[in-house]
Motif scaffolding. Structure first.
Motif, PDB file in Angstrom:
ATOM      1  N   ASP A 192     -24.519   6.846 -34.096  1.00 16.90           N
ATOM      2  CA  ASP A 192     -25.827   6.218 -33.836  1.00 16.90           C
ATOM      3  C   ASP A 192     -25.799   5.219 -32.678  1.00 16.90           C
ATOM      4  OD1 ASP A 192     -27.029   7.608 -35.839  1.00 16.90           O
ATOM      5  OD2 ASP A 192     -26.841   6.023 -37.341  1.00 16.90           O
ATOM      6  N   ASP A 193     -24.658   4.492 -32.528  1.00 16.72           N
ATOM      7  CA  ASP A 193     -24.624   3.442 -31.505  1.00 16.72           C
ATOM      8  C   ASP A 193     -23.788   3.839 -30.285  1.00 16.72           C
ATOM      9  OD1 ASP A 193     -22.130   3.472 -32.521  1.00 16.72           O
ATOM     10  OD2 ASP A 193     -22.017   1.325 -32.988  1.00 16.72           O
ATOM     11  N   ASP A 194     -23.592   5.138 -30.070  1.00 20.85           N
ATOM     12  CA  ASP A 194     -22.796   5.590 -28.917  1.00 20.85           C
ATOM     13  C   ASP A 194     -23.489   5.176 -27.619  1.00 20.85           C
ATOM     14  OD1 ASP A 194     -21.680   7.188 -26.805  1.00 20.85           O
ATOM     15  OD2 ASP A 194     -20.809   8.481 -28.340  1.00 20.85           O
ATOM     16  N   HIS A 207     -33.355  11.847 -30.853  1.00 23.95           N
ATOM     17  CA  HIS A 207     -32.174  11.430 -31.611  1.00 23.95           C
ATOM     18  C   HIS A 207     -31.917  12.354 -32.796  1.00 23.95           C
ATOM     19  CE1 HIS A 207     -31.140   7.171 -30.052  1.00 23.95           C
ATOM     20  NE2 HIS A 207     -31.556   7.954 -29.089  1.00 23.95           N
ATOM     21  N   THR A 211     -27.910  12.469 -33.033  1.00 30.65           N
ATOM     22  CA  THR A 211     -27.129  11.463 -33.766  1.00 30.65           C
ATOM     23  C   THR A 211     -27.031  11.786 -35.253  1.00 30.65           C
ATOM     24  OG1 THR A 211     -29.076  10.077 -34.100  1.00 30.65           O
ATOM     25  CG2 THR A 211     -27.739   9.631 -32.153  1.00 30.65           C
TER      26      THR A 211
END
Ligand SMILES: C[S@@+](CC[C@H](N)C(=O)[O-])C[C@H]1O[C@@H](n2cnc3c(N)ncnc32)[C@H](O)[C@@H]1O
Length: 285
Positions: A192-194, A207, A211
């Protein structure tokens, strides 16, 4: 002086320099599409003068490309496995890396015996349709979870004449009818935070196609948990994943009861597709 193919391309290259890693190619693809000609036309007729409206559209597209819009979204299509697919901002633009998944499935299953295959998270239908066109005697089910995506996949099925591919709504295996010789999927697998989500084409892709939780493995876990109930004895699960997720996916498949678990590498020598087989013989299918 009237703008020509040569002057438009040179203007576009200058505008895209530093904004696109493939400025010259982007400019050629966009101009050829607007002119309705193959790219070779641009080399053969550099003095050709596009109409005013063609020039306007080209300059508008170059400005949008400079802002990051993917070329595939501008022209509305992308080639995959030698076929031209319609694309939309509702789902992923098919990637060349995913052709490996198609190659493996084609090599793994017998080509002269009817096989039942499902592509989970089909998007444009790229994997399902490529398999269906390569193996007319197989039956391929293409599954995704939103109506807009299913409509896109259905249009690609019709355009490309893949009569043995059916499209159906399901959240992964939840509404999957029957059992299969193989389940294939290129699911979302980015964390999710890539930070890469803020770069390049992925900024313009949803997304929901990219994700899958804190480690990017949420959908892969779901697929590995659900797949056994939908595979015939000896049936295969094939999953594309990130280059650094091979260890984790192999461990999940082995823990999930799959045999012959193995990972294949892409052309860049990165781990890309992991597959595993259900126990039992596939002879009697
Ligand atoms: C990485 S994209 C792959 C698209 C296409 N198969 C390809 O390779 O170009 C993942 C796809 O999974 C779909 N998807 C996400 N969650 C899903 C779910 N719960 N059930 C079914 N499909 C899902 C997305 O809509 C998206 O089309």
């Amino acid at each position: 002086m009237d703008a020509t193919v040569a002057t438009l391309l040179s203007e576009a290259r200058a505008q895209l320099a530093g904004y696109s890693p493939s400025a010259a190619l982007d400019a050629r693809v966009l101009l050829a599409h607007i002119l309705g000609k193959p790219e070779t036309f641009l080399f053969t007729w550099p003095e050709h003068a596009p109409t005013d409206s063609q020039q306007r559209q080209f300059r508008e597209w170059i400005a949008r490309r400079r802002d990051g819009t993917p070329v595939a979204h501008l022209v509305g299509r992308r080639e995959f496995y030698g076929h031209e697919f319609l694309v939309s901002p509702d789902t992923l633009i098919p990637r060349p890396d995913t052709e490996l998944l198609v190659d493996i499935a084609l090599a793994l299953l017998p080509d002269n015996v009817p096989q039942r295959v499902a592509d989970l998270g089909t998007g444009t239908g790229a994997i399902a349709i490529s398999l269906g066109l390569a193996r007319p005697q197989w039956t391929v089910l293409a599954v995704d979870f939103t109506v807009a995506i299913l409509d896109l996949a259905e249009r690609n099925v019709r355009r490309l004449g893949a009569a043995n591919v059916q499209v159906r709504q399901s959240s992964w295996c939840r509404d999957l009818p029957g059992q299969y010789h193989a389940l294939v999927s290129n699911p979302p697998y980015i964390a999710d935070d890539d930070p890469h989500l803020d770069e390049g084409d992925v900024r313009f892709e949803p997304h929901s196609a990219l994700t899958a939780g804190a480690d990017g493995l949420d959908d892969i876990r779901t697929l590995i948990a659900q797949a056994p109930a939908h595979l015939l004895p000896g049936g295969w699960l094939l999953l594309e994943h990130g280059h650094d997720q091979g260890d984790a996916v192999r461990a999940l498949m082995s823990a999930g009861g799959f045999h012959a678990v193995q990972t294949r590498r892409d052309l860049g020598d990165r781990e890309r597709v992991t597959l595993g087989q259900m126990p039992g013989s596939s002879d009697a299918q």
